[in-house]
Motif scaffolding. Structure first.
Motif, PDB file in Angstrom:
ATOM      1  N   UNK A   1      53.809  14.830  30.170  1.00 30.97           N
ATOM      2  CA  UNK A   1      54.949  14.201  29.494  1.00 30.97           C
ATOM      3  C   UNK A   1      55.678  13.238  30.420  1.00 30.97           C
ATOM      4  N   UNK A   2      55.864  13.619  31.682  1.00 33.19           N
ATOM      5  CA  UNK A   2      56.614  12.766  32.610  1.00 33.19           C
ATOM      6  C   UNK A   2      55.864  11.479  32.945  1.00 33.19           C
ATOM      7  N   UNK A   3      54.559  11.460  32.692  1.00 29.55           N
ATOM      8  CA  UNK A   3      53.755  10.259  32.944  1.00 29.55           C
ATOM      9  C   UNK A   3      53.446   9.502  31.653  1.00 29.55           C
ATOM     10  N   UNK A   4      54.046   9.943  30.554  1.00 28.03           N
ATOM     11  CA  UNK A   4      53.883   9.254  29.280  1.00 28.03           C
ATOM     12  C   UNK A   4      52.500   9.428  28.667  1.00 28.03           C
ATOM     13  N   UNK A   5      51.821  10.514  29.008  1.00 26.73           N
ATOM     14  CA  UNK A   5      50.478  10.761  28.490  1.00 26.73           C
ATOM     15  C   UNK A   5      50.525  11.761  27.345  1.00 26.73           C
ATOM     16  N   UNK A   6      49.700  11.532  26.358  1.00 23.95           N
ATOM     17  CA  UNK A   6      49.618  12.456  25.230  1.00 23.95           C
ATOM     18  C   UNK A   6      48.672  13.596  25.589  1.00 23.95           C
ATOM     19  N   UNK A   7      49.029  14.808  25.223  1.00 19.67           N
ATOM     20  CA  UNK A   7      48.149  15.943  25.530  1.00 19.67           C
ATOM     21  C   UNK A   7      46.804  15.806  24.815  1.00 19.67           C
ATOM     22  N   UNK A   8      45.762  16.153  25.486  1.00 20.84           N
ATOM     23  CA  UNK A   8      44.415  16.103  24.932  1.00 20.84           C
ATOM     24  C   UNK A   8      44.068  17.459  24.334  1.00 20.84           C
ATOM     25  N   UNK A   9      43.392  17.450  23.219  1.00 21.12           N
ATOM     26  CA  UNK A   9      42.984  18.713  22.612  1.00 21.12           C
ATOM     27  C   UNK A   9      41.863  19.376  23.398  1.00 21.12           C
ATOM     28  N   UNK A  10      41.223  18.627  24.291  1.00 25.10           N
ATOM     29  CA  UNK A  10      40.137  19.174  25.103  1.00 25.10           C
ATOM     30  C   UNK A  10      40.659  19.994  26.282  1.00 25.10           C
ATOM     31  N   UNK A  11      41.959  19.913  26.542  1.00 26.01           N
ATOM     32  CA  UNK A  11      42.569  20.626  27.673  1.00 26.01           C
ATOM     33  C   UNK A  11      43.538  21.679  27.176  1.00 26.01           C
ATOM     34  N   UNK A  12      43.637  22.758  27.914  1.00 27.98           N
ATOM     35  CA  UNK A  12      44.655  23.753  27.614  1.00 27.98           C
ATOM     36  C   UNK A  12      45.974  23.242  28.199  1.00 27.98           C
ATOM     37  N   UNK A  13      47.017  23.196  27.389  1.00 30.59           N
ATOM     38  CA  UNK A  13      48.337  22.782  27.865  1.00 30.59           C
ATOM     39  C   UNK A  13      49.038  23.995  28.448  1.00 30.59           C
ATOM     40  N   UNK A  14      49.531  23.836  29.675  1.00 28.85           N
ATOM     41  CA  UNK A  14      50.154  24.963  30.347  1.00 28.85           C
ATOM     42  C   UNK A  14      51.605  24.679  30.717  1.00 28.85           C
ATOM     43  N   UNK A  15      52.415  25.712  30.635  1.00 27.21           N
ATOM     44  CA  UNK A  15      53.770  25.689  31.166  1.00 27.21           C
ATOM     45  C   UNK A  15      53.671  26.166  32.619  1.00 27.21           C
ATOM     46  N   UNK A  16      54.794  26.159  33.314  1.00 25.49           N
ATOM     47  CA  UNK A  16      54.770  26.654  34.694  1.00 25.49           C
ATOM     48  C   UNK A  16      54.451  28.148  34.732  1.00 25.49           C
ATOM     49  N   UNK A  17      54.898  28.908  33.739  1.00 27.66           N
ATOM     50  CA  UNK A  17      54.560  30.333  33.673  1.00 27.66           C
ATOM     51  C   UNK A  17      53.063  30.526  33.493  1.00 27.66           C
ATOM     52  N   UNK A  18      52.463  29.687  32.643  1.00 30.01           N
ATOM     53  CA  UNK A  18      51.006  29.745  32.454  1.00 30.01           C
ATOM     54  C   UNK A  18      50.276  29.410  33.757  1.00 30.01           C
ATOM     55  N   UNK A  19      50.809  28.429  34.489  1.00 29.44           N
ATOM     56  CA  UNK A  19      50.221  28.039  35.780  1.00 29.44           C
ATOM     57  C   UNK A  19      50.178  29.241  36.723  1.00 29.44           C
ATOM     58  N   UNK A  20      51.248  29.994  36.777  1.00 30.67           N
ATOM     59  CA  UNK A  20      51.301  31.186  37.636  1.00 30.67           C
ATOM     60  C   UNK A  20      50.240  32.194  37.194  1.00 30.67           C
ATOM     61  N   UNK A  21      50.074  32.345  35.883  1.00 31.17           N
ATOM     62  CA  UNK A  21      49.053  33.264  35.372  1.00 31.17           C
ATOM     63  C   UNK A  21      47.653  32.823  35.778  1.00 31.17           C
TER      64      UNK A  21
END
Length: 86
Positions: free
Chosen positions: A54-74
């Motif tokens: 989002x901070x780079x103005x990119x749209x999320x791709x459906x081919x990637x799992x979108x993660x929050x910082x909590x998900x990153x820790x997991x």
């Protein structure tokens, strides 16, 4: 042993992807999100930090799992080893 590859530099994408193997995961963070369109090797899990996209103005791709910082820790806790590609 599965490895989490954290890609923060798009110039390192080729090396990162060639090192990632079956059962590994690649997480795009920071400027690494600019390579969100790369061809993903089979058997490798791919994710991206939502906030960095989002901070780079990119749209999320459906081919990637979108993660929050909590998900990153997991993800970090789920893999025995991690490598950061800068």
């Amino acid at each position: 042993m599965a490895i989490l590859h954290v890609l923060s530099n798009p110039r390192s994408a080729e090396f990162c992807l060639s090192a990632a193997g079956d059962g590994d995961a690649v997480l795009l963070v920071g400027d690494g999100t600019f390579v969100h369109h790369v061809v993903q090797p089979p058997g490798v899990r791919f994710g991206v930090l939502e906030e960095d996209m989002a901070s780079r103005g990119l749209a999320p791709s459906t081919a990637l799992e979108s993660l929050t910082y909590s998900d990153f820790v997991e993800w970090v806790a789920a893999y025995a080893k991690s490598v950061t590609w800068r």
